[in-house]
Design an enzyme around this catalytic site. Structure first.
Site, PDB file in Angstrom:
ATOM      1  N   ASP A 246       0.821  -1.201   0.000  1.00 23.84           N
ATOM      2  CA  ASP A 246       0.000   0.000   0.000  1.00 23.84           C
ATOM      3  C   ASP A 246       0.861   1.260   0.000  1.00 23.84           C
ATOM      4  OD1 ASP A 246      -2.565   0.921  -0.180  1.00 23.84           O
ATOM      5  OD2 ASP A 246      -2.859   1.105   1.973  1.00 23.84           O
ATOM      6  N   ASP A 292      -9.765  -1.460   2.735  1.00 25.87           N
ATOM      7  CA  ASP A 292      -9.553  -0.901   4.068  1.00 25.87           C
ATOM      8  C   ASP A 292     -10.502  -1.507   5.098  1.00 25.87           C
ATOM      9  OD1 ASP A 292      -7.679   0.763   2.910  1.00 25.87           O
ATOM     10  OD2 ASP A 292      -9.117   2.376   2.570  1.00 25.87           O
TER      11      ASP A 292
END
Length: 394
Positions: A246, A292
């Site tokens: 990420d 997420d």
């Protein structure tokens, strides 16, 4: 991915990647007006409502998906011990993620993300998104139907005539007959499928943000419920790998942001910041990627199953990790608005969701027990994988 975008009400901005975790960046660079001459400035009330709603929606699939994962895990154990597991179809059974899977996942996600980036650079965005819309329409209908099924079982009275059906496709004959599709369902499932199809058509035609969220919540809940980590070490490998993934794709390149602004699919939650001004026709969205939610969510669900295994009538690790998720997501939003720059959400969520439970385990003197907890022994998993490989070779 949390973001703010201006778009026509019928086509909300989508988030990045076919892989759930490819949406883990946060962007707050302002919102372009459609005529490119003015910028929409969200009111403090609208911003607070949008991000508060996103946080609340993110917590729903984690909480309820974790609870449903406990039931799935118990049913799977019954099936492995030659009892009736309660699963009518293979698609209802949880999928166990091993350490090998966890190590490979960031690499596969990176290849998928970069592949999508190249596709959007080479081919027409319109046709790619058309194919993706049809693909996710089918997935969304099935996911939403599966999500609604337990609720429908409680709503319908006992006197309701619930007929059983079976969809069976085979090939060959007699001794060589092989099942291709064997799916069992009932009248309640058909009602769920009908309602889900209506929502799917609504999304396909209008791309309305409410329909998008219904599909997004269904995807997230199914992910948390059916994707099981086999132990805490595997969870740490997965979250650690995606932490690096990420940070690299958000801070190191523009690939994730480019795909995020081109990709059109219900794999994010959105909420309009101009809802107070424009009602349901609002079009200035804040968004949160499903990655997420699902990635930390499957780790939180694992900790709930660990709590259950302790048989102490306590949910200490589950609640500590759940609060850690709220803290991490809140910190992500705070940093985004403070620095006005894209933020990889897992940069904050991973340390919080892993660190809080570890500290609790240290305080309670259960750290070794936490890391010894095993749902599916690696030896058994490797044997199954080798057996499947041998079958394919034959």
């Amino acid at each position: 991915m949390a973001d703010t975008e201006q778009a026509p009400a019928s086509v909300p901005e989508a988030a990045a990647a076919a892989v759930l975790d490819a949406l883990n960046a946060t962007d707050a660079n302002g919102t372009e007006a459609l005529n490119a001459t003015a910028k929409f400035v969200a009111s403090p009330e609208g911003t607070a409502l949008a991000y508060g709603s996103l946080v609340f929606m993110a917590l729903l699939p984690i909480f309820f998906g974790a609870l449903r994962s406990v039931h799935c895990s118990k049913s799977k154990e019954l099936g492995e011990n030659d009892y009736d597991s309660g699963f009518r179809n293979a698609s209802d059974m949880p999928e166990t993620i091993t350490s090998r899977d966890a190590a490979r996942f960031p690499i596969i996600a990176s290849c998928t993300l970069f592949g999508l980036y190249l596709f959007f650079k080479v081919f027409s965005q319109e046709y790619i998104n058309l194919l993706l819309s049809v693909y996710f329409f089918g997935l969304g209908v099935l996911a939403l139907s599966h999500t609604m099924s337990p609720l429908m079982s409680r709503i319908f009275p006992d006197s309701f005539s619930n007929k059983q059906f079976q969809l069976l496709f085979t090939q060959g004959s007699d001794e060589t007959k092989e099942e291709i599709v064997n799916y069992e369902f009932d009248t309640k499932n058909l009602v769920c499928l009908l309602i889900s199809t209506v929502v799917g058509v609504w999304y396909l035609l209008k791309k309305h943000w409410i329909a998008n969220n219904l599909f997004g919540l269904a995807f997230a809940l199914n992910g948390v419920e059916l994707l099981h980590l086999n132990n805490v070490s595997t969870g740490c490998i997965l979250l650690g790998g995606l932490f690096v993934y990420d940070v690299f794709w958000v801070f190191g390149t523009n690939v994730m942001v480019t795909v995020a602004r081109s990709f059109e699919a219900p794999i994010k939650l959105v909420f309009p910041q101009d809802l107070l001004e424009r009602g349901l026709d609002a079009s200035n969205f804040a968004m949160l990627g499903l990655g997420d939610i699902v990635i930390p969510g499957i780790f939180i669900a694992l900790l709930l199953r660990f709590d259950v295994s302790l048989k102490k009538n306590s949910r200490t690790y589950f609640y500590s990790s759940f609060l850690a998720y709220i803290f991490g997501l809140g910190l992500t939003i705070f940093v985004m608005h403070t620095f006005k720059h894209a933020q990889p959400a897992l940069l904050y969520l991973v340390p919080a969701c892993v660190g809080f439970p570890v500290v609790v385990a240290l305080i309670r003197g259960e750290l070794a027990e936490l890391f010894r907890y095993e749902e599916t022994p690696p030896e058994d998993t490797d044997v199954k994988e080798d057996a499947e490989t041998e079958k394919k070779d034959q």
